[in-house]
Design a protein around this motif. Sequence first.
Motif, PDB file in Angstrom:
ATOM      1  N   ASN A  74       0.829  -1.204   0.000  1.00 12.47           N
ATOM      2  CA  ASN A  74       0.000   0.000   0.000  1.00 12.47           C
ATOM      3  C   ASN A  74       0.864   1.255   0.000  1.00 12.47           C
ATOM      4  N   PHE A  75       2.041   1.164   0.610  1.00 17.09           N
ATOM      5  CA  PHE A  75       2.997   2.272   0.616  1.00 17.09           C
ATOM      6  C   PHE A  75       4.001   2.180  -0.532  1.00 17.09           C
ATOM      7  N   SER A  76       4.469   0.962  -0.826  1.00 21.97           N
ATOM      8  CA  SER A  76       5.485   0.838  -1.874  1.00 21.97           C
ATOM      9  C   SER A  76       4.891   0.987  -3.273  1.00 21.97           C
ATOM     10  N   TYR A  77       3.566   1.024  -3.382  1.00 20.63           N
ATOM     11  CA  TYR A  77       2.920   1.245  -4.681  1.00 20.63           C
ATOM     12  C   TYR A  77       3.501   2.485  -5.361  1.00 20.63           C
ATOM     13  N   ALA A 208     -13.301   5.185  -2.783  1.00 21.37           N
ATOM     14  CA  ALA A 208     -14.230   6.255  -3.161  1.00 21.37           C
ATOM     15  C   ALA A 208     -13.829   7.599  -2.565  1.00 21.37           C
ATOM     16  N   PRO A 209     -14.017   8.669  -3.326  1.00 24.98           N
ATOM     17  CA  PRO A 209     -14.645   8.744  -4.652  1.00 24.98           C
ATOM     18  C   PRO A 209     -13.661   8.535  -5.809  1.00 24.98           C
ATOM     19  N   GLU A 210     -12.442   8.108  -5.499  1.00 22.46           N
ATOM     20  CA  GLU A 210     -11.434   7.908  -6.545  1.00 22.46           C
ATOM     21  C   GLU A 210     -11.525   6.496  -7.117  1.00 22.46           C
ATOM     22  N   ALA A 211     -10.960   6.316  -8.296  1.00 25.27           N
ATOM     23  CA  ALA A 211     -11.000   5.019  -8.961  1.00 25.27           C
ATOM     24  C   ALA A 211      -9.951   4.082  -8.373  1.00 25.27           C
ATOM     25  N   VAL A 212     -10.260   2.790  -8.373  1.00 25.67           N
ATOM     26  CA  VAL A 212      -9.312   1.780  -7.927  1.00 25.67           C
ATOM     27  C   VAL A 212      -8.300   1.546  -9.046  1.00 25.67           C
ATOM     28  N   GLY A 220      -0.222  -3.107  -5.644  1.00 29.80           N
ATOM     29  CA  GLY A 220      -0.657  -2.590  -4.346  1.00 29.80           C
ATOM     30  C   GLY A 220      -0.866  -3.651  -3.289  1.00 29.80           C
ATOM     31  N   GLY A 221      -0.669  -4.930  -3.653  1.00 32.09           N
ATOM     32  CA  GLY A 221      -0.790  -6.020  -2.686  1.00 32.09           C
ATOM     33  C   GLY A 221      -2.197  -6.437  -2.351  1.00 32.09           C
ATOM     34  N   GLY A 222      -3.199  -5.923  -3.072  1.00 34.99           N
ATOM     35  CA  GLY A 222      -4.586  -6.187  -2.719  1.00 34.99           C
ATOM     36  C   GLY A 222      -4.973  -7.655  -2.727  1.00 34.99           C
ATOM     37  N   ALA A 223      -4.331  -8.458  -3.577  1.00 38.48           N
ATOM     38  CA  ALA A 223      -4.684  -9.879  -3.659  1.00 38.48           C
ATOM     39  C   ALA A 223      -4.494 -10.598  -2.334  1.00 38.48           C
ATOM     40  N   ILE A 291      -6.523  17.432   1.890  1.00 29.64           N
ATOM     41  CA  ILE A 291      -6.333  17.549   0.455  1.00 29.64           C
ATOM     42  C   ILE A 291      -7.543  16.939  -0.244  1.00 29.64           C
ATOM     43  N   GLU A 292      -7.635  17.148  -1.534  1.00 25.49           N
ATOM     44  CA  GLU A 292      -8.672  16.480  -2.300  1.00 25.49           C
ATOM     45  C   GLU A 292      -8.345  14.988  -2.359  1.00 25.49           C
ATOM     46  N   GLY A 293      -9.351  14.140  -2.121  1.00 23.34           N
ATOM     47  CA  GLY A 293      -9.109  12.712  -2.212  1.00 23.34           C
ATOM     48  C   GLY A 293      -9.892  11.924  -1.199  1.00 23.34           C
ATOM     49  N   GLY A 294      -9.803  10.608  -1.326  1.00 24.87           N
ATOM     50  CA  GLY A 294     -10.505   9.698  -0.438  1.00 24.87           C
ATOM     51  C   GLY A 294      -9.602   9.082   0.607  1.00 24.87           C
ATOM     52  N   HIS A 295      -9.886   7.835   0.958  1.00 26.60           N
ATOM     53  CA  HIS A 295      -9.182   7.188   2.058  1.00 26.60           C
ATOM     54  C   HIS A 295      -7.823   6.634   1.656  1.00 26.60           C
ATOM     55  N   MET A 296      -7.654   6.296   0.396  1.00 29.37           N
ATOM     56  CA  MET A 296      -6.425   5.625  -0.042  1.00 29.37           C
ATOM     57  C   MET A 296      -5.429   6.589  -0.680  1.00 29.37           C
ATOM     58  N   ILE A 297      -5.266   7.742  -0.100  1.00 27.76           N
ATOM     59  CA  ILE A 297      -4.376   8.756  -0.671  1.00 27.76           C
ATOM     60  C   ILE A 297      -2.901   8.338  -0.723  1.00 27.76           C
ATOM     61  N   PRO A 298      -2.405   7.395   0.099  1.00 26.89           N
ATOM     62  CA  PRO A 298      -1.024   6.963  -0.141  1.00 26.89           C
ATOM     63  C   PRO A 298      -0.839   6.350  -1.529  1.00 26.89           C
ATOM     64  N   VAL A 299      -1.923   5.807  -2.095  1.00 24.53           N
ATOM     65  CA  VAL A 299      -1.889   5.218  -3.438  1.00 24.53           C
ATOM     66  C   VAL A 299      -2.293   6.239  -4.492  1.00 24.53           C
TER      67      VAL A 299
END
Length: 316
Positions: A74-77, A208-212, A220-223, A291-299
Amino acid sequence: MRRTGKGLIGGALLAAVSGIALSLYSSRVARRAEELVPAEGRFLDVAGARLHYIDVGSGPAIVMVHGLGGQLRNFSYALVDLLKDDYRVIVVDRPGSGYSTATGNTTPGIVAQGAIIADFIQKLGLDRPLLVGHSLGGAIGLAVGLDHPHLVRALALIAPLTRPQEEVPESFRGLARVPAGARRGFAQIIGTPLSRLTSAKTLEGIFAPEAVPEDFATRGGGALSQRPIAIAAAAADLGGVNDDLTPMVERYGEIGVPTRILFGRQDAILDPAYNGHRTAAAIAGAKIDTIEGGHMIPVTAPEACARFVIAAFAAG
């Protein structure tokens, strides 16, 4: 009566066979996830866990702790690459997430994970690193700031969970309902197949509201979040957050470590006013930026997060 008995036996056999089939399916999903997202770092045994981490770059140290259901990618992305030229960046999988495992039969809570990170810092011989925490990792950062403040120079909290939650975000509501004693069985038999079916919707809610990003499952390691071990750990994390956060909130006035908070204004998982502004007001000298953005702003907003981390380090 005889037919009823046969029906019960047949039903039990069908349930058993179905359970075995689902369990085998979950194991296959886990193996495939590990093929797609292999361990890429080192391992270190600390009190309470065996931690998997990456250690890149050189210079003053930064330690990063990810959030619920996440892992170090999630960070190294994107974020790590923006920092590693000037800092030694160490990103760690939390126990039960990625390739880290807890010692014992239970998943440690927020305070216990704070102690694990504190021991991790000491075992690596780090000289007061900046501690960065995203989401649930932010709560763990605050636990370190409360109980082990001498080990860190400052806290940089990105979209942090900081206060007890009266309502679980929709993306995680199903996990929160799983009883403690059933988490491992649920994760192995039901959790992974269900996660496979709902993963797209869950990720949409988290981002949300940004795209995955299309490559989040791998880059991103999501799997790895679909493995039974990760699902059980996430359920345990959810089940215990309020137990630790409730007394922690009462102590925020004790925090003397320089603290900065960054939130996306459109965060759909954690309320910036409640978890951000209210907490910043309770910690002496704490500052909050949005800032503008959702929860996953590190990505999704790594440049803004990098500027935030660098400023937090300078203020420490």
